[in-house]
Write an enzyme that holds these catalytic residues in place. Structure first.
Site, PDB file in Angstrom:
ATOM      1  N   HIS A  13     105.085 -49.580   2.889  1.00 42.32           N
ATOM      2  CA  HIS A  13     105.696 -50.844   2.481  1.00 42.32           C
ATOM      3  C   HIS A  13     105.675 -51.882   3.600  1.00 42.32           C
ATOM      4  O   HIS A  13     105.638 -53.080   3.335  1.00 42.32           O
ATOM      5  CB  HIS A  13     107.137 -50.583   2.027  1.00 42.32           C
ATOM      6  CG  HIS A  13     107.779 -51.720   1.299  1.00 42.32           C
ATOM      7  ND1 HIS A  13     107.310 -52.197   0.099  1.00 42.32           N
ATOM      8  CD2 HIS A  13     108.867 -52.479   1.608  1.00 42.32           C
ATOM      9  CE1 HIS A  13     108.073 -53.199  -0.310  1.00 42.32           C
ATOM     10  NE2 HIS A  13     109.016 -53.388   0.584  1.00 42.32           N
ATOM     11  N   SER A  55     107.536 -58.170  -0.325  1.00 37.21           N
ATOM     12  CA  SER A  55     108.671 -57.510  -0.945  1.00 37.21           C
ATOM     13  C   SER A  55     109.571 -58.542  -1.628  1.00 37.21           C
ATOM     14  O   SER A  55     109.119 -59.273  -2.510  1.00 37.21           O
ATOM     15  CB  SER A  55     109.406 -56.673   0.104  1.00 37.21           C
ATOM     16  OG  SER A  55     110.287 -55.763  -0.494  1.00 37.21           O
ATOM     17  N   MET A  56     110.846 -58.655  -1.236  1.00 35.91           N
ATOM     18  CA  MET A  56     111.714 -59.647  -1.857  1.00 35.91           C
ATOM     19  C   MET A  56     111.165 -61.062  -1.695  1.00 35.91           C
ATOM     20  O   MET A  56     111.356 -61.919  -2.566  1.00 35.91           O
ATOM     21  CB  MET A  56     113.135 -59.572  -1.285  1.00 35.91           C
ATOM     22  CG  MET A  56     114.135 -60.484  -1.998  1.00 35.91           C
ATOM     23  SD  MET A  56     115.742 -60.595  -1.161  1.00 35.91           S
ATOM     24  CE  MET A  56     115.312 -61.642   0.250  1.00 35.91           C
ATOM     25  N   ASP A 108     102.619 -47.303  -0.299  1.00 38.24           N
ATOM     26  CA  ASP A 108     103.895 -47.990  -0.519  1.00 38.24           C
ATOM     27  C   ASP A 108     104.678 -47.269  -1.606  1.00 38.24           C
ATOM     28  O   ASP A 108     104.228 -47.158  -2.753  1.00 38.24           O
ATOM     29  CB  ASP A 108     103.616 -49.444  -0.925  1.00 38.24           C
ATOM     30  CG  ASP A 108     104.864 -50.315  -0.933  1.00 38.24           C
ATOM     31  OD1 ASP A 108     105.992 -49.768  -0.925  1.00 38.24           O
ATOM     32  OD2 ASP A 108     104.699 -51.549  -0.944  1.00 38.24           O
TER      33      ASP A 108
END
Length: 279
Positions: free
Chosen positions: A250, A99-100, A222
């Site tokens: 996710h 993710s980030m 996701d």
């Protein structure tokens, strides 16, 4: 837990396997609002058993690293990771993000490619969807206003946004996740800034300049970074490969850790050019 001061802030990190021969280093980067401990249950032991030296860190904004009250940018997060790699003397290093954390790794591959041996980008994209930007900005606004939503409500929303249907239709599994998410507490200013950072602008054209070997891992269900976004990212990065892990959302690295760990180790051990691309 170890601490270092880099770029004028304190960064917390763990170094699993330092001093054990010549184990290749792998740095794991978390997603928005997540502490480094999310890797400890599944990925750290699997990678250590596979012979890697595993480094985890708490991104700026996540205590005990500095909480980022004064605000920060993606460039600051990238500079923090670069500084830690240099501080530990582990360049060129394999990096795994989710993710980030993948966004940070992507930008690091552009800004400081000499620090990276290869990168695995999980739950990743080259641009956030409109609805994802709206959601991140709205949640950041709630934190800024000091709005206290019921923790049970937040836990349910996060579960629905981040977990796959196989988990959500199993009440026993879902109950465990809801307990965990409800106990995560109220987000502070660091998480607010991470939310704003995580709303990616369109970086797909910029990522055509990445020269670091990359492997993109998507998760079938996701909603934040769907497989189509992962395939788009892999197509933008020259030579990048892509694989979709079925049956999870996710949080796929926690929902289906066995499949994810096999994929991580397969790529990290292989010559990047030999990794096959699959839908």
């Amino acid at each position: 837990m170890l601490m270092t001061t880099q770029n004028g802030i304190r960064l917390s990190y763990h170094d699993h396997g330092h001093g054990h021969g010549h184990a290749s280093p792998v740095l794991l980067l978390t997603g928005t609002g997540a502490p480094s401990s999310v890797w400890d249950l599944h990925q750290v032991p699997a990678l250590r058993a596979a012979g890697f030296r595993v480094i985890t860190m708490d991104n700026r904004g996540i205590p005990p690293s500095d909480d980022g009250t004064d605000g920060f940018t993606i460039d600051d997060l990238v500079a923090d990771v670069a500084a830690l790699i240099e501080h530990l003397g582990v360049a060129p290093c394999r990096v795994v993000g989710t993710s980030m954390g993948s966004y940070i790794a992507q930008e690091l591959a552009l800004a400081r490619p000499e620090l990276l041996d290869s990168a695995v980008l999980m739950a990743a994209c080259g641009r956030s969807s409109l609805v994802q930007r709206f959601l991140a900005e709205a949640e950041a606004e709630l934190i800024e206003r000091g709005t206290e939503l019921p923790h049970r409500y937040l836990a349910a929303v996060r579960a629905m946004c981040n977990l796959g249907p196989a988990t959500l239709t199993d009440d026993d599994l879902t109950a465990d996740w809801l307990d965990l998410l409800e106990a995560s507490g109220t987000a502070g200013p660091g998480v607010r800034t991470q939310l704003l950072v995580s709303a990616l602008p369109d970086r797909t054209q910029a990522y055509r300049a990445i020269k670091v070997p990359c492997h993109v891992i998507s998760f079938e269900h996701d909603l934040v970074a769907p497989p189509a976004a992962g395939r788009e990212l892999a197509a933008a990065i020259p030579g990048a490969t892509h694989r979709t892990i079925p049956g999870c959302g996710h949080f796929g690295y926690l929902e289906n850790p066995e499949a994810v760990n096999r994929e991580l180790i397969r790529f990290l051990r292989a010559e990047p050019a030999r990794c096959e691309e699959t839908a």
